[in-house]
Design a protein around this motif. Structure first.
Motif, PDB file in Angstrom:
ATOM      1  N   VAL A  46       0.839  -1.080   0.119  1.00  0.00           N
ATOM      2  CA  VAL A  46       0.129   0.014  -0.135  1.00  0.00           C
ATOM      3  C   VAL A  46       0.783   1.289  -0.010  1.00  0.00           C
ATOM      4  O   VAL A  46       1.857   1.173   0.757  1.00  0.00           O
ATOM      5  N   GLU A  47       0.660   2.242  -1.026  1.00  0.00           N
ATOM      6  CA  GLU A  47       1.161   3.645  -1.101  1.00  0.00           C
ATOM      7  C   GLU A  47       0.288   4.460  -0.651  1.00  0.00           C
ATOM      8  O   GLU A  47      -0.873   4.547  -1.256  1.00  0.00           O
ATOM      9  N   LEU A  48       0.734   5.237   0.584  1.00  0.00           N
ATOM     10  CA  LEU A  48       0.101   6.453   1.228  1.00  0.00           C
ATOM     11  C   LEU A  48       0.522   7.808   0.816  1.00  0.00           C
ATOM     12  O   LEU A  48       1.984   7.745   0.902  1.00  0.00           O
ATOM     13  N   LEU A  49      -0.068   8.801   0.675  1.00  0.00           N
ATOM     14  CA  LEU A  49       0.575  10.210   0.777  1.00  0.00           C
ATOM     15  C   LEU A  49       0.024  10.731   2.110  1.00  0.00           C
ATOM     16  O   LEU A  49      -1.247  10.825   2.273  1.00  0.00           O
ATOM     17  N   THR A  50       0.950  10.939   2.788  1.00  0.00           N
ATOM     18  CA  THR A  50       0.654  11.558   4.233  1.00  0.00           C
ATOM     19  C   THR A  50       0.351  12.972   3.894  1.00  0.00           C
ATOM     20  O   THR A  50       0.640  13.657   3.173  1.00  0.00           O
ATOM     21  N   PRO A  51      -0.337  13.639   5.072  1.00  0.00           N
ATOM     22  CA  PRO A  51      -0.914  14.958   4.986  1.00  0.00           C
ATOM     23  C   PRO A  51       0.753  15.794   4.929  1.00  0.00           C
ATOM     24  O   PRO A  51       0.436  16.967   4.289  1.00  0.00           O
ATOM     25  N   SER A  52       1.462  15.358   5.356  1.00  0.00           N
ATOM     26  CA  SER A  52       2.957  16.274   5.341  1.00  0.00           C
ATOM     27  C   SER A  52       3.654  16.223   4.022  1.00  0.00           C
ATOM     28  O   SER A  52       4.499  16.533   3.761  1.00  0.00           O
ATOM     29  N   GLY A  53       3.055  15.379   3.105  1.00  0.00           N
ATOM     30  CA  GLY A  53       3.505  15.320   1.791  1.00  0.00           C
ATOM     31  C   GLY A  53       4.526  14.117   1.550  1.00  0.00           C
ATOM     32  O   GLY A  53       5.161  13.788   0.566  1.00  0.00           O
ATOM     33  N   VAL A  54       4.684  13.235   2.350  1.00  0.00           N
ATOM     34  CA  VAL A  54       5.581  12.129   2.559  1.00  0.00           C
ATOM     35  C   VAL A  54       4.847  10.880   2.034  1.00  0.00           C
ATOM     36  O   VAL A  54       3.890  10.538   2.319  1.00  0.00           O
ATOM     37  N   VAL A  55       5.419  10.222   1.145  1.00  0.00           N
ATOM     38  CA  VAL A  55       4.958   9.002   0.352  1.00  0.00           C
ATOM     39  C   VAL A  55       5.524   7.967   1.242  1.00  0.00           C
ATOM     40  O   VAL A  55       6.514   7.668   1.362  1.00  0.00           O
ATOM     41  N   ARG A  56       4.554   6.956   1.935  1.00  0.00           N
ATOM     42  CA  ARG A  56       4.730   6.030   2.787  1.00  0.00           C
ATOM     43  C   ARG A  56       4.380   4.653   1.911  1.00  0.00           C
ATOM     44  O   ARG A  56       3.250   4.431   1.273  1.00  0.00           O
ATOM     45  N   GLU A  57       5.389   3.561   2.054  1.00  0.00           N
ATOM     46  CA  GLU A  57       5.054   2.233   1.440  1.00  0.00           C
ATOM     47  C   GLU A  57       4.807   1.199   2.665  1.00  0.00           C
ATOM     48  O   GLU A  57       5.869   1.206   3.408  1.00  0.00           O
ATOM     49  N   LEU A  58       3.636   0.634   2.870  1.00  0.00           N
ATOM     50  CA  LEU A  58       3.461  -0.297   3.715  1.00  0.00           C
ATOM     51  C   LEU A  58       3.249  -1.750   3.083  1.00  0.00           C
ATOM     52  O   LEU A  58       2.460  -1.487   2.072  1.00  0.00           O
ATOM     53  N   LYS A  59       3.698  -2.585   3.720  1.00  0.00           N
ATOM     54  CA  LYS A  59       3.495  -4.159   3.353  1.00  0.00           C
ATOM     55  C   LYS A  59       2.937  -4.520   4.254  1.00  0.00           C
ATOM     56  O   LYS A  59       3.306  -4.932   5.590  1.00  0.00           O
ATOM     57  N   LEU A  60       1.527  -5.407   4.082  1.00  0.00           N
ATOM     58  CA  LEU A  60       1.003  -5.864   5.054  1.00  0.00           C
ATOM     59  C   LEU A  60       0.543  -7.413   4.838  1.00  0.00           C
ATOM     60  O   LEU A  60       0.348  -7.441   3.423  1.00  0.00           O
ATOM     61  N   ASN A  61       0.758  -8.237   5.780  1.00  0.00           N
ATOM     62  CA  ASN A  61       0.408  -9.581   5.492  1.00  0.00           C
ATOM     63  C   ASN A  61      -1.124  -9.818   5.102  1.00  0.00           C
ATOM     64  O   ASN A  61      -1.829  -9.090   5.756  1.00  0.00           O
ATOM     65  N   ALA A  62      -1.177 -10.222   3.676  1.00  0.00           N
ATOM     66  CA  ALA A  62      -2.789 -10.394   3.334  1.00  0.00           C
ATOM     67  C   ALA A  62      -3.674 -11.317   4.039  1.00  0.00           C
ATOM     68  O   ALA A  62      -4.878 -11.222   4.113  1.00  0.00           O
ATOM     69  N   ALA A  63      -3.124 -12.280   4.778  1.00  0.00           N
ATOM     70  CA  ALA A  63      -3.729 -13.368   5.570  1.00  0.00           C
ATOM     71  C   ALA A  63      -4.251 -12.757   6.780  1.00  0.00           C
ATOM     72  O   ALA A  63      -5.517 -13.025   7.192  1.00  0.00           O
ATOM     73  N   ASP A  64      -3.407 -11.859   7.564  1.00  0.00           N
ATOM     74  CA  ASP A  64      -3.923 -11.492   9.063  1.00  0.00           C
ATOM     75  C   ASP A  64      -3.803  -9.990   9.148  1.00  0.00           C
ATOM     76  O   ASP A  64      -4.137  -9.500  10.234  1.00  0.00           O
ATOM     77  N   GLY A  65      -3.566  -9.357   8.203  1.00  0.00           N
ATOM     78  CA  GLY A  65      -3.210  -7.825   8.181  1.00  0.00           C
ATOM     79  C   GLY A  65      -2.190  -7.348   8.873  1.00  0.00           C
ATOM     80  O   GLY A  65      -1.792  -5.937   9.025  1.00  0.00           O
TER      81      GLY A  65
END
Length: 104
Positions: A76-95
């Protein structure tokens, strides 16, 4: 002739080293739907909720479902309110959060 044998051996070792590196593959929507229906992975909405809880008010940029070392992962790529792009990797089986980093 002896040099070419050594060169071929070296090339074979290099290829073997690269082949042993973990390979991830992106999954298509049909496969993702099948895995969801089988209960193998969580619904995307449930995993996104966890990502947004971590970064409230962030905007969703991109989501991919990958298989990485026999584990299904939502990237998951998110743009934070401060303008930083974060890349999160989450286990699809349990989150479970596997990785959270600034995306370059």
């Amino acid at each position: 002739m002896t040099v070419s044998v050594y060169v071929r051996g070296f090339v074979a070792l290099v290829c073997l080293a690269f082949c042993s590196v973990a390979i991830s593959r992106d999954l298509g929507q049909d496969e993702a739907l099948r895995l969801r229906e089988q209960g193998v992975i969580l619904p995307l909405e449930q995993v996104l909720r966890k990502a947004i809880e971590r970064y409230p008010d962030a905007k969703l940029l991109e989501v991919e479902l990958e298989e990485d070392d026999d584990i299904y992962v939502y990237e998951v790529e998110l743009l934070t309110p401060s303008g930083v792009v974060r890349e999160l990797k989450l286990n699809a089986a349990d989150g479970q959060l596997l990785k959270d980093k600034v995306d370059d």
